[in-house]
Design an enzyme around this catalytic site. Sequence first.
Site, short mmCIF file in Angstrom:
data_model
loop_
_atom_site.label_atom_id
_atom_site.label_comp_id
_atom_site.label_asym_id
_atom_site.label_seq_id
_atom_site.Cartn_x
_atom_site.Cartn_y
_atom_site.Cartn_z
CD GLU B 49 -3.06 -0.18 2.47
OE1 GLU B 49 -3.76 -1.16 2.80
OE2 GLU B 49 -2.75 0.94 3.21
CG ASP B 60 -4.20 8.17 8.40
OD1 ASP B 60 -4.09 7.06 8.75
OD2 ASP B 60 -4.35 8.91 7.31
#
Lengths: 411, 274
Positions: B49, B60
Amino acid sequence: MNHPMTPPPAGINSLRTGPNERGRFGEYGGRFVAETLMPLILEVERAYNEAKVDPAFQADLQKHLTHYVGRPSPLWFAERLTAHLGGAKVYFKRDELNHTGSHKANNCMGQILLARRMGKTRIIAETGAGQHGVATATMCALFGLPCTVYMGATDVERQKPNVFRMKLLGAEVIPVTSGAATLKDAMNEALRDWVANVHDTYYLIGTVAGPHPYPMMVRDFQSVIGEEAKVQMMEAEGRLPDVAVACIGGGSNAMGLFHPFLDDASVRLIGVEAGGHGIETGEHAASLTGGRPGVLHGNRTYLLQDEDGQITEAHSISAGLDYPGIGPEHSWLHDIGRVEYVSATDKEALVAFQLCTRTEGIIPALEPAHALAYVSKLAPTMSKDQIILMNLCGRGDKDIFAVADHLGTAL
Amino acid sequence: MSRIAAKFADLKKQGRGALIPFVEAWDPDQETSTRLLLGMPGAGADLIEIGMPFTDPMADGPIVQAAGKRALAAGVKVRFILDMVRTFRAQDQTTPLVLMGYLNPILSYGPEKFCVDAAKAGVDGMIIVDLPPEESDLILPFTNANGLDFIRLVAPTTDDARLPHVLNGSSGFIYYVAITGITGTRSASSAQLSEAIPRIRRVTDLPIAIGFGVRSPAQAAEASRVADAAVVASALIDTMAHSLDASGKALPGTVEKILDQVRALAAGVRGQPA
């Protein structure tokens, strides 16, 4: 630019029917959140749609707005200011007289009643100037709910009185240090908290932005400003104003003032964004004047961003306007031309702040001082039988330290 | 068959799940992150990824936020991320690459142009964190037209009634967000995972990857066993953050240190002793 609009019949030609079922105003708005939050957003939407048509909810809201917030707020003919400016008559919608000192109380009261109805037991909020944080902390104290407020560390520093007020009210204030440590970053952090605490937490967003249904819901709760002003204007002058003016950060006080007037084609609507050091310097918070459409904080709207889609920092003397986006309904109203959007600089706002204080005996917040800065340019160009309605959406007690600093006065 | 489908079919034959390490593009600079990306298949990455930095990564935690900040300070642009992919594809034609990011930089680039250019560069799939099914018609026609897999997130809050809606239009694999929370904070328990994954399996044949809170070789092994793949991001970025000098620059051993960690995770996924 005045738009040649014949009064639309009620219904599909109205400008007041948005958003659509996807939460869109034209191409703006929507629900751009991570999957974790999506079910919760849908739950808020369902709960709000039910509450909106529940007479018991509306009666409860009405009771609290009347006896706790202190509505209706007065409409004041600013006679000495009008004489000073030498043109159109200037009226203030005095939402700074609400409990907690700004229009933010209208929305917080509505949303906290909704959160209680949904069985949520913890409230979080973001705040810029601290007005929304104070209003949220106040309602949480009233209903005995724990409250966490995210506030950019920069704003914690320049809005100390409000930080102390929130703490007195029992809220936990968490300074956010990421980014420029202002309102945008506080909103990021509040969203992160919400994702981690979806089971019991309600996110009480303070402006007409964020994922659907927030822009619609906050607008609805703030529309009491324009509804009242319309009636009061008819009582005072027997007609609607020629122009309605409000300042814009995320745009909740402006949306609240404008929305009831959207179908009244004779009323020019003007939103005043924060011009910071001047649009040409790049250091400003004028998303519509200096930005382009993008996606941030759950909605598609005009944003300050670089050529690669990275969000850029806003700048304004006013912490409440220091945000690189704007509510999606404003973006739509801008594109279709129904509302005109202009800007006022930090310096112009400071001049207007002092003008208002000395001519009317009202210390305005720096946010509506931006609206007044534009009014003081506009009024002299209009005739004496014309009327300007301005939303004086907050009082300036919180700003006196920052203003003293800018004026070079040591307190 | 897409690269992603081929990879999962191959691993099924081997009787094990996949390790999907994450690398934030240009963290802390172009050269270091490119070397890291190029070294990952050799260290045992099955898919990779690539994180696309964004100023406001709302899903995040502090670790990934800091990585994005370093990358943006280094001058990363969307087009430079596609350059990295091209560099990788020049030496590796089989390891699937998935871009993970937020919508605005892609919107700004132009959704159609982005999908065309990404597919040409050698990207296999995309995960767009802030694009739920309700809004994915902004991108889906273009990922489909260009043979890119559109990988959707499923969360613990995604209930059975909503699940089919989320899966409709998904391809490549399903990314299960193991916790209600942001990256790099908490981990799901074994019990939670063994309850959640069969719930998704009942309604899809797509492989399922588990991400958020997968840090150690043991956790990666468990995730790849309970599901079909383990995504490890914050634990690797944490190592990166701690192997930089005071000014945030990579040191000579930085890349090797992270690749060692990938090797350990890969051993875990392969059921080998650490």
